[in-house]
Design a protein around this motif. Structure first.
Motif, mmCIF file in Angstrom:
data_model
loop_
_atom_site.group_PDB
_atom_site.id
_atom_site.type_symbol
_atom_site.label_atom_id
_atom_site.label_comp_id
_atom_site.label_asym_id
_atom_site.label_seq_id
_atom_site.Cartn_x
_atom_site.Cartn_y
_atom_site.Cartn_z
ATOM 1 N N SER A 179 -21.690 -106.980 -4.350
ATOM 2 C CA SER A 179 -20.573 -106.449 -3.566
ATOM 3 C C SER A 179 -21.104 -105.524 -2.478
ATOM 4 N N PRO A 180 -20.297 -105.351 -1.443
ATOM 5 C CA PRO A 180 -20.781 -104.513 -0.331
ATOM 6 C C PRO A 180 -20.966 -103.060 -0.754
ATOM 7 N N GLN A 181 -21.999 -102.487 -0.252
ATOM 8 C CA GLN A 181 -22.277 -101.072 -0.509
ATOM 9 C C GLN A 181 -22.133 -100.344 0.834
ATOM 10 N N GLU A 182 -20.900 -100.007 1.103
ATOM 11 C CA GLU A 182 -20.574 -99.549 2.455
ATOM 12 C C GLU A 182 -21.328 -98.297 2.867
ATOM 13 N N ASP A 183 -21.633 -97.462 1.914
ATOM 14 C CA ASP A 183 -22.264 -96.182 2.264
ATOM 15 C C ASP A 183 -23.752 -96.151 1.961
ATOM 16 N N ASN A 184 -24.335 -97.318 1.707
ATOM 17 C CA ASN A 184 -25.716 -97.236 1.204
ATOM 18 C C ASN A 184 -26.705 -96.725 2.240
ATOM 19 N N PHE A 185 -26.435 -96.931 3.512
ATOM 20 C CA PHE A 185 -27.348 -96.371 4.519
ATOM 21 C C PHE A 185 -27.270 -94.845 4.488
ATOM 22 N N LYS A 186 -26.039 -94.364 4.434
ATOM 23 C CA LYS A 186 -25.837 -92.919 4.405
ATOM 24 C C LYS A 186 -26.472 -92.313 3.155
ATOM 25 N N GLU A 187 -26.364 -93.059 2.058
ATOM 26 C CA GLU A 187 -26.861 -92.530 0.782
ATOM 27 C C GLU A 187 -28.388 -92.470 0.698
ATOM 28 N N LEU A 188 -29.025 -93.060 1.683
ATOM 29 C CA LEU A 188 -30.489 -92.942 1.707
ATOM 30 C C LEU A 188 -30.905 -91.510 2.004
ATOM 31 N N PHE A 189 -29.969 -90.750 2.526
ATOM 32 C CA PHE A 189 -30.287 -89.385 2.934
ATOM 33 C C PHE A 189 -29.535 -88.394 2.065
ATOM 34 N N GLN A 190 -29.956 -87.191 2.107
ATOM 35 C CA GLN A 190 -29.341 -86.161 1.281
ATOM 36 C C GLN A 190 -28.759 -85.060 2.170
ATOM 37 N N THR A 191 -28.039 -84.182 1.580
ATOM 38 C CA THR A 191 -27.563 -83.023 2.325
ATOM 39 C C THR A 191 -28.715 -82.033 2.443
ATOM 40 N N GLY A 192 -29.045 -81.743 3.670
ATOM 41 C CA GLY A 192 -30.132 -80.791 3.870
ATOM 42 C C GLY A 192 -29.558 -79.402 4.018
ATOM 43 N N HIS A 193 -30.414 -78.433 3.889
ATOM 44 C CA HIS A 193 -29.919 -77.084 4.138
ATOM 45 C C HIS A 193 -31.031 -76.180 4.642
ATOM 46 N N LEU A 194 -30.573 -75.152 5.298
ATOM 47 C CA LEU A 194 -31.489 -74.136 5.828
ATOM 48 C C LEU A 194 -30.977 -72.785 5.366
ATOM 49 N N ARG A 195 -31.844 -72.079 4.687
ATOM 50 C CA ARG A 195 -31.484 -70.749 4.224
ATOM 51 C C ARG A 195 -32.372 -69.758 4.952
ATOM 52 N N THR A 196 -31.753 -68.850 5.644
ATOM 53 C CA THR A 196 -32.522 -67.876 6.419
ATOM 54 C C THR A 196 -32.175 -66.474 5.955
ATOM 55 N N ASN A 197 -33.185 -65.711 5.673
ATOM 56 C CA ASN A 197 -32.984 -64.312 5.324
ATOM 57 C C ASN A 197 -33.986 -63.483 6.104
ATOM 58 N N GLY A 198 -33.491 -62.414 6.673
ATOM 59 C CA GLY A 198 -34.423 -61.604 7.437
ATOM 60 C C GLY A 198 -33.965 -60.170 7.528
ATOM 61 N N PHE A 199 -34.919 -59.339 7.819
ATOM 62 C CA PHE A 199 -34.565 -57.951 8.094
ATOM 63 C C PHE A 199 -35.509 -57.408 9.152
ATOM 64 N N ALA A 200 -35.045 -56.361 9.799
ATOM 65 C CA ALA A 200 -35.883 -55.704 10.789
ATOM 66 C C ALA A 200 -35.709 -54.208 10.649
ATOM 67 N N LEU A 201 -36.829 -53.514 10.703
ATOM 68 C CA LEU A 201 -36.811 -52.060 10.667
ATOM 69 C C LEU A 201 -37.295 -51.566 12.013
ATOM 70 N N SER A 202 -36.627 -50.578 12.535
ATOM 71 C CA SER A 202 -37.111 -50.038 13.808
ATOM 72 C C SER A 202 -36.974 -48.533 13.799
ATOM 73 N N ASN A 203 -37.784 -47.921 14.618
ATOM 74 C CA ASN A 203 -37.725 -46.473 14.734
ATOM 75 C C ASN A 203 -38.285 -46.090 16.086
ATOM 76 N N ALA A 204 -37.846 -44.981 16.567
ATOM 77 C CA ALA A 204 -38.353 -44.495 17.841
ATOM 78 C C ALA A 204 -38.411 -42.989 17.797
ATOM 79 N N GLY A 205 -39.364 -42.439 18.486
ATOM 80 C CA GLY A 205 -39.509 -40.995 18.511
ATOM 81 C C GLY A 205 -40.155 -40.562 19.806
ATOM 82 N N ASP A 206 -40.567 -39.336 19.837
ATOM 83 C CA ASP A 206 -41.140 -38.810 21.066
ATOM 84 C C ASP A 206 -42.434 -39.508 21.434
#
Lengths: 577, 1107
Positions: free
Chosen positions: B340-367
């Motif tokens: 039987s037809p597998q209508e989504d089989n091309f799509k199913e070759l791939f997965q849901t990808g994801h990108l998780r980004t975490n970051g921080f920055a510390l800054s300071n300034a003085g004389d």
């Protein structure tokens, strides 16, 4: 505005700092010059290294994977040297399959043309320029290099013009002199020039002996084709002349006679004995299954089924009951049996392919299921084949020297010369030459087969994905040879010439498509196409020129554009379209 | 006595003065409440003044009725009456008009934008990360700047991205047309990338720009023209992308920023596939034995005495088999299963990808200075199974004022990337042969390894025959390869920069900068055996490779900025540059394992266990440069620049070359009394003539050395470098090399105008014309010359165009604002000249198609072989029943470069809510789509349904016992007596046209034969109908964000909080090519589409906090 004097001090400081920086950048010119050249390449190579460089290109003497793959795929099918059972092609209309298009088309069309001028030839102009730079005292010692390289040049241009007909020759390879657009020379003029040049080289090398000069010492090492054997170079040159003379035998018999007479009557050295064999082995074991011809055979294995024509018609094998002395012993070295130990060839594509399979296998007592299995050929039957293959013990002897010129070919040429031009080939007995040719061929194939020290576990390894090949014991071939000679003696001249062609076909087989194709075309005028070609294929009289010729060399190309097709016979065929 | 009176008089005067003045203190802050250092505060009408300190604080003594003038570049100047107040705090607003905007120009020199005589684009930090922190910072530049063409590739976000500024073109394919990327003054390594069929090294893992963290970027300036980049010399000829990373200058005291985002990637834009016919071959094409098939075309086998329909397997195509009617057939794994037809089989070759980004920055300034440290971690999982990437990014930026006159700034960015199993060109499995329409994806996933858990499932001969090569191909190249093998790259990328600034006087200073970009790539490939070594000893692969790219960059500038009189100011610099580039590569590999799956360089059955290779190249460059800018009344600016380089890439006698540049900027609105509607008007003009030396070693006449059986040999080059033939011929020797630098000469004119109160409409227009001449090109010459190509300095390619940027504020309200920017660029190229005797230069080619430069034509024109037609225009049908290529004809079918590119960016805000949405588009280019050909050739595409049955125009016919196809009158005809089958067929095709002999075509073929022979003939040569336009309009990005009001977070330790949701690659509003996206190229230097990798759409959310 005035500048406060304190600032002037600071400005001075700044200038001093800046000038000192400037000084750090001085003496940079030598660094610039040093870095101009690629450290991985040499700027001033030696003469000898360039000479060796001119002998070693793949597809000149040793064979390469890429072109080999496409040649095998196309020529094995076109010339009937190897095919496979396939209902689809058995059913296509006759004359509907072309070799110059499709997957292999561009490679076939371009490779020999481009390689001849660039890969094979590119060192030669440099060698000539380096020769100019030598002192008058040094020059004579380097002449030997020039003579030998010109023999090689004749070898490559003979093959080239056989494939394409008119090609640039006299003006070719002028890049170092800013001559980029070379005119096309006619095949006739190229043949005549090459024959004359080879004659001159033979004269020059006649009596030539190497001395103790450094140039000659290095020649002994750097001559990777003939190991510094000057006489062998003469043999090569004269055998080349013989080949070319016979090639023009149809169209220019007088010139052919002249060359043959010169060689035979003057008893000039030719490649006639086993030791004279000229060829080159692949030395790069590490990449032999990567970059070179054996990989082509591995990947194109299904085009290497034993051709029925060779098994039965040339080698005389009808079945297990065929008397041994009627079977060419080469059967057992050129081919290996199928999975049941029988030698069963595959016919060319066409209406007869399946009926012949039925008949051949039926005669062997195979059941219908097995016969159907053979016809229902699938890609994966190479480990348990229904048909014979080219023998992988022979063809995967990685030490095999790919033949450039063999004694067998010389004797077959002499045999035909003696049949066609007995007045010129005086003293040549065509039967003896014919017998000697087959004997040398048998010996060579058995030598290659027997000397194979490789297997699936060695390095390099024989591919495991094809059924094991077979070793063959050296036969006592005298009875067979006597029978062949007797049979040959009884033939008419026309039959002899055809038989000589069949022997060339069997001897050169997949190791030299070019000569088989050329000889088929040469003899076509008198005998039709002698090679067992499939009617499904459109016959090729020549190759198309590379398409780049039209765009890069348009003015000169115009002169040959009218012949840029597949069906205009080349000059030496003596035929017209 | 007179002296005494004089002294007393002076004392009174001073005393009186002291009594009349008061001390005023205060803080100057920006809109975000951050103190601004260096603000000029002047008592109006006097020379009495001061500047703010690092926190924005100031103190000044002025009369109580004084007016203070606060000014700072990039901010609106403000006048404030003191009114006897002891404290005056000021908020300066950003000058939205931009006329005093300060931008970073070449060599990091900051200039007022109004003084620039050339076009440049500036993109600020917030615009770069509005839709989360992308894997590749170039993603943020889509449609942001006129004339900057950005395009992703089929390699996914961890692979390379195409960037092209002002239609940069090259006549040498090995020359990159990518711009120079400069990070904090240091040029970084960048190169074209792409993927190929080799799974070991054909994976695109990105290049230097991939590493740069968008979150750390303060601004990106794009220098487009030759004048803008003239100080960068040769490297800037394709334009320059200047990236300035963030520093800690803005705020005194500890500042912390935290951001976190998560993005989901889903494959989108996959091809439209037919869902009627499954694996196999049609009866009319395969002509099976009658007893082995039925009227539906199923293949039958005897299974335990029962005639059973079986999976077609070997010899079948992916989409020409029997109609998928749901019947049970024997599957290749030995199970009876629904067909039987597998209508989504091309799509199913791939997965849901994801990108998780975490970051921080510390800054300071003085004389004493300021400091910022940032860290970001990105974890990316691709939509392609088995592919992922991990990034760790450390950035440091610190400045120290050693003394009043000496300051030092140190910037260090370290990027760690671990890339695992980036996709390679899995064209065969995904596209060429098609994804079988009946194939249940889970079956592949469940059957990667066999029962041993070690070896490949399809190693079993019976199985592989039953499944056929198509199933095995995808099983092998995709599922096995991506899950069992490792193709890893660890990339260490270090960008270091130290800047020392010494002020000698208030007008003379010295800047010294030294830094380097070091990229170290460590690759490791581990390929397992697919079957026991005892079955096949030639298995297993292990390699390690290391590439070190090092660019050492030093410069020194003596800067001056001198006011000559009230009207005239001169500024500029003279300087030196030294660059040292090296690229070294070594690789060692082992094959033919001795022990299964032991990944060691000593694990080989070969005598020599591992094999090594490597390469090295290097170059040095010295440069001297000077720049002077004359400013008249702050309304007319003339800039003259020049640079001389000495490059090791050129032969010693030619290695010095000079190039000049000049520009003029006139602020007309300062000079002329223009109508009130015109708030700002500026005209500009520039000229430059830059040079570049070409690729390294391009000019070498050198010989390769190798060995035949231990005997050394040399071979001449197959290409001839630029050479002095006359000298060579005269002296009878090899011609000396004489490569010269190629040149780019560019004129540019433009204007900028702002209209209406509040600058509701802004226009920035540029026209330019560039000629690249004396190009270093490799021209094809006849092979019979003895070389493939001659490299010459020749040719003249003209590139001209206009760029327009319209900025508008359709709505400006107290709460609701709408800002919009439209970027447009229209270009035209013309090949003016190539070389003597050469009118055509092939630039690139695939089977049946080529891209060429032809004199008089445009750059990058595509040519293909058309179908053969007779003199009456009839299509000629070959003996195989399909149209034939006319191999002796070439027709132009388009060109690579689009005519028009641009973007439309919108930003809407209501109070603290903002909504951004960006479009980008291009028109006029051509896309050769091989995928569209393959979808027809393998029968899986919807477009391959024509002729497949009666309803779709198929003709009725039968097959006689000689396997000939005979046309029938009617689809209801009975099978004639000589029919091979007891049924007739309905998928016949007789193509309209004539045969070779001129008669009307009557060759009957099956539909499958039509598709396969048409689209796979000539090894898939490009057909006329594979040519599409690369036109598209994309909704690239939508971001909805909410900036939490200050009052909400006043009582927390946060001073800023923002949440947002966003989407990228949302939709193609329009595209010409079906089934693929116009961004499906398999690399940054590719010109045809064939990858089959679907485009990706992503959605995400982000939280950003500051405290």
């Amino acid at each position: 505005m005035k500048i406060p004097y304190k600032n002037i001090l600071n400005i001075k400081t700044g200038v001093i700092v800046f000038v000192s920086l400037l000084l750090t950048f001085s003496s940079c010119q030598s660094e610039l010059e040093d870095q101009f050249y690629d450290p991985e390449r040499q700027t001033e190579p030696s003469f000898e290294m360039l000479f060796t460089g001119a002998l070693q290109p793949t597809e000149l003497f040793r064979l390469e994977y890429g072109p080999g793959y496409h040649q095998a795929r196309a020529f094995n099918r076109v010339l009937g040297l190897g095919t496979f059972p396939y209902a689809y092609y058995n059913n296509v209309p006759d004359n509907s399959v072309t070799a110059w298009t499709g997957w292999s088309g561009a490679t076939l069309r371009n490779t020999q043309f481009n390689k001849t001028y660039v890969d094979f030839n590119k060192n030669i102009p440099v060698l000539n320029l380096m020769l100019n730079g030598l002192s008058e005292e040094e020059k004579p010692n380097y002449e030997i290099y020039v003579h030998c390289i010109n023999v090689v040049k004749a070898y490559m241009f003979q093959r080239l013009t056989d494939i394409y007909d008119d090609v640039p020759y006299t003006e070719a390879n002028g890049a170092y002199e800013k001559k980029f657009w070379a005119k096309y020379d006619t095949q006739e003029s190229i043949y005549m020039s090459l024959l004359d040049e080879l004659k001159e080289i033979d004269n020059a090398l006649n009596g030539f002996e190497l001395n103790n000069s450094l140039a000659h010492e290095k020649f002994r090492v750097h001559d990777i084709l003939n190991n510094g054997d000057v006489l062998k170079w003469r043999k090569f040159a004269n055998s080349m002349r013989l080949r070319m003379a016979m090639r023009i035998s149809v169209v220019a018999p007088d010139k052919a006679r002249e060359v043959i007479a010169d060689i035979v009557k003057n008893n000039l050295p030719v490649v006639s004995e086993a030791d004279d064999f000229i060829g080159m082995a692949e030395k790069d074991y590490a990449h032999v299954m990567e970059w070179y011809w054996p990989r082509a055979m591995k990947e194109m294995w299904y085009n290497f089924h034993a051709p029925r024509f060779m098994v039965r018609d040339i080698f005389g094998y009808e079945g297990p009951t065929t008397p041994e002395d009627q079977i060419d012993p080469r059967l057992y070295t050129v081919f290996q049996p199928n999975q049941w130990g029988d030698y069963v060839g595959v016919d060319i594509w066409g209406a007869d392919q399946f009926p012949n399979i039925e008949a051949d296998m039926g005669a062997l007592g195979y059941e219908q299921d097995r016969i159907n299995g053979a016809k229902d050929w699938v890609y994966d039957d190479h480990l348990e084949p229904y048909f014979s293959f080219y023998n992988k013990i022979t063809y995967y002897n990685f030490d095999m020297e790919y033949p450039a010129f063999t004694p067998s070919e010389t004797h077959l040429l002499l045999a035909e010369a003696a049949v066609r031009f007995p007045e010129s080939a005086t003293g040549i007995n065509p039967v003896e030459a014919y017998r000697k040719a087959i004997e040398e061929s048998i010996n060579w194939y058995y030598q290659v087969n027997k000397s194979n020290t490789f297997d699936v576990t060695t390095n390099p390894a024989i591919p495991a994905n094809i059924m094991d090949g077979s070793y063959a014991a050296q036969p006592v071939a005298d009875a067979f040879l006597d029978g062949k000679a007797a049979s040959f003696t009884g033939m008419s001249n026309d039959e002899k010439i055809k038989e000589i062609f069949y022997q060339k076909f069997a001897h050169l087989n997949v190791l030299n498509y070019w000569e088989i194709w050329s000889e088929t075309r040469r003899l076509q005028k008198e005998y039709g196409i002698l090679a067992p070609v499939s009617q499904k294929w459109v016959w090729m009289e020549r190759f198309y020129y590379p398409s780049s010729e039209e765009t890069t060399n348009p003015d000169n190309f115009q002169e040959v554009a009218h012949k840029n097709n597949h069906d205009t016979p080349v000059w030496w065929t003596g035929r017209t379209k | 006595m007179r002296k005494i009176f004089l002294v007393l008089g002076m004392c009174f005067a001073l005393l009186g003065s002291a009594i009349a003045q008061q001390s005023v203190t205060g803080t100057v802050i920006d809109e975000e409440g951050i103190g601004i250092p260096g603000v000029s505060i002047v008592q109006k009408g006097t020379n009495n003044g001061t500047i703010t300190d690092v926190d924005g604080n100031y103190t000044i003594k002025v009369p109580g009725d004084a007016v203070l003038v606060f000014s700072f570049v990039g901010m609106k100047t403000l006048e404030e009456e003191v009114n006897n107040r002891p404290s005056v705090d000021i908020t300066l607003l950003t000058d939205a008009v931009g006329i005093d905007e300060v931008v970073v120009t070449a060599l990091g020199i900051k200039r007022e934008k109004k003084a620039l005589g050339y076009s440049m684009s500036s993109i600020k930090a917030d615009d770069l990360v509005k839709s989360g922190v992308p894997v590749n910072p170039l993603t943020s530049l889509y449609g942001k700047a006129a004339g900057v063409r950005i395009s992703s590739t089929a390699n996914g976000p961890t692979g390379g991205m195409i960037i092209n500024i002002r239609n940069s073109v090259s006549l040498t394919s090995s020359s990159s047309t990518r711009p120079l990327f400069v990070v904090d003054g240091i040029p970084i390594f960048d190169e074209n990338t792409g993927m190929n069929r080799n799974d070991r090294d054909g994976r695109d893992k990105g290049t230097g720009i991939n590493d740069i963290n968008a979150e750390d970027i303060e601004s990106i300036e794009i220098l487009k023209g030759a004048k803008a980049s003239v100080l960068y010399g040769y490297a800037g000829a394709n334009g320059v992308v200047l990236i300035t990373t963030k520093s800690g200058t803005k705020k005194k005291g500890l500042g912390v920023e935290v951001n976190s985002s998560f993005t989901w990637d889903k494959v989108a834009y996959y091809p439209e596939l037919q869902d009627e016919f499954g694996t196999g071959s049609s009866i009319g094409a395969a002509l099976p034995n009658a007893e082995d098939t039925d009227a539906n075309g199923f293949r039958y086998k005897d299974v335990n005495g029962v005639k059973t329909p079986v999976y077609y397997g070997s010899g079948g195509a992916a989409g020409f088999g029997p109609r998928m009617d749901g019947r049970e057939i024997l599957w290749w794994d030995g199970q009876m299963r629904e067909y039987s037809p597998q209508e989504d089989n091309f799509k199913e070759l791939f997965q849901t990808g994801h990108l998780r980004t975490n970051g921080f920055a510390l800054s300071n300034a003085g004389d004493m200075g300021n400091v910022r440290f940032g860290y970001t971690n990105k974890k990316f999982t691709s939509t392609v199974i088995g592919a992922d990437q991990d990034n760790h990014i450390f950035s440091f930026n610190g400045s120290l004022d050693i003394s009043k006159n000496i300051s030092v700034n140190y910037i260090s960015n370290y990027y760690y990337t671990f890339n695992h199993n980036a996709p390679f060109r899995m064209q065969d499995g995904l596209v060429t042969y098609g994804v079988n329409r009946d194939m249940k994806t889970q079956l592949w996933k469940d059957n990667i390894v066999d029962d041993t858990g070690v070896y490949w499932y399809f190693r079993d001969k019976e199985r592989s025959e039953a499944a056929g090569s198509l199933v095995g191909k995808l099983g092998s190249s995709y599922f096995w390869n991506q899950t069992q093998n490792d193709f890893d790259e660890t990339r260490h990328h270090l960008i270091q920069s130290v800047n020392l600034n010494i002020d000698f006087t208030d007008w003379l200073s010295l800047t010294l900068r030294s830094g380097f970009d070091m990229t170290r790539k460590l690759n490791e490939v581990k390929k397992k055996v697919t079957r026991p070594l005892s079955e096949n000893s030639q298995q297993g692969y292990y390699s390690v490779e290391e590439r070190n790219i090092f660019n050492f960059y030093n410069n020194a500038y003596l800067n001056f900025d001198k006011k000559i009189n009230d009207d005239l100011n001169i500024s500029g610099l003279i300087g030196f540059v030294y660059e040292d580039f090296s690229d070294r590569y070594v690789k060692s590999l082992t094959q033919d394992f001795l022990v299964e799956n032991w990944f060691s360089l000593s694990n080989s059955s070969k005598d020599v266990k591992s094999e090594g290779s490597g390469s090295r190249r290097s170059s040095v460059l010295y440069g001297v440069l000077a720049s002077a800018q004359l400013a008249y009344k702050d309304q007319l600016f003339l800039e003259i620049q020049g640079r001389n380089d000495w490059s090791s890439i050129l032969p010693p006698q030619n290695n010095s070359y000079f190039y000049p540049g000049a520009s003029l900027s006139w602020i007309a609105s300062e000079t002329l009394d223009l109508p009130e509607v015109i708030q700002y008007a500026k005209a500009r003009a520039s000229f430059a003539d830059v040079g570049r030396p070409g690729p390294i070693y391009f000019g070498n006449l050198a010989f390769n050395v190798n060995s035949y059986g231990g005997i050394a040999y040399a071979t001449a080059s197959s290409d001839m470098p630029p050479a002095d033939f006359e000298t060579g011929i005269a002296e009878g020797k090899l011609p000396p090399e004489n490569l010269k630098p190629e040149r780019k000469r560019e004129f540019e004119f433009g204007f900028e105008m702002n209209f209406f109160q509040g600058n509701r409409l802004g226009v920035d227009f540029s026209w330019f014309q560039a000629n690249i001449y004396d190009q270093i090109i490799a021209l094809d010459v006849p092979k019979s010359s003895g070389v493939n190509k001659i490299k010459v300095n020749a040719g003249d390619v003209q590139n001209s165009g206009v760029e327009l940027q319209l900025t508008g504020k359709p709505v400006m309200g107290r709460n609701f604002n709408w800002n919009t920017t439209l970027n447009l660029a229209k270009y035209n190229t013309e090949i003016k000249e190539l070389s003597d005797g050469v009118d055509v230069l092939p630039l690139w080619g695939v089977t049946g198609a080529s891209m060429e430069a032809r004199v008089g034509g445009e750059y990058g024109e595509f040519f293909i072989n058309p179908w053969k037609r007779d003199e009456n225009g009839n299509l000629v049908v070959g003996s195989n029943g399909v149209y034939q290529f006319d191999t002796e004809q070439q027709v132009k079918v388009g060109k690579q470069i689009p005519d028009l590119t641009g973007g439309l960016n919108n930003s809407l805000s209501y109070k603290s809510i903002y909504l951004d949405f960006d479009f980008d588009f291009q028109f006029g280019g051509t896309l050769i789509s091989q995928t569209n050909m393959y979808l027809k050739g393998n029968g899986t595409g919807k477009e391959s349904l024509k002729y497949r049955d009666e309803a779709r125009g198929g003709l009725p016919y039968y097959v006689n016992t000689d396997n000939q196809k005979i046309l029938l009158e009617s689809h209801s005809a009975a099978a004639p007596s000589d029919s091979k089958y007891d049924f007739i067929l309905h998928d016949g095709v007789i193509l309209p046209g004539v045969k070779e002999d001129g008669s009307e075509n009557n060759t009957l073929i099956a539909a499958q034969e039509y598709y396969e022979r048409t689209y796979w003939q000539g090894y898939m040569d490009i057909t006329e109908d594979a040519i599409y336009k690369s036109d598209y309009v994309a909704l690239r990005r939508i971001t909805l964000g909410y900036e939490l009001p200050k009052r909400w977070i006043n009582n927390t330790f946060f001073n800023r909080a923002r949440i947002s949701v966003f989407g990228n690659n949302i939709a193609y509003i329009y595209k010409d090519a079906p089934n693929v996206t116009p961004e499906s190229y398999a690399g940054t230097n590719e010109f045809t589409e064939y990858s089959g990798m679907p485009g990706v759409r992503s959605f995400g959310c982000e939280i950003k906090l500051g405290f």
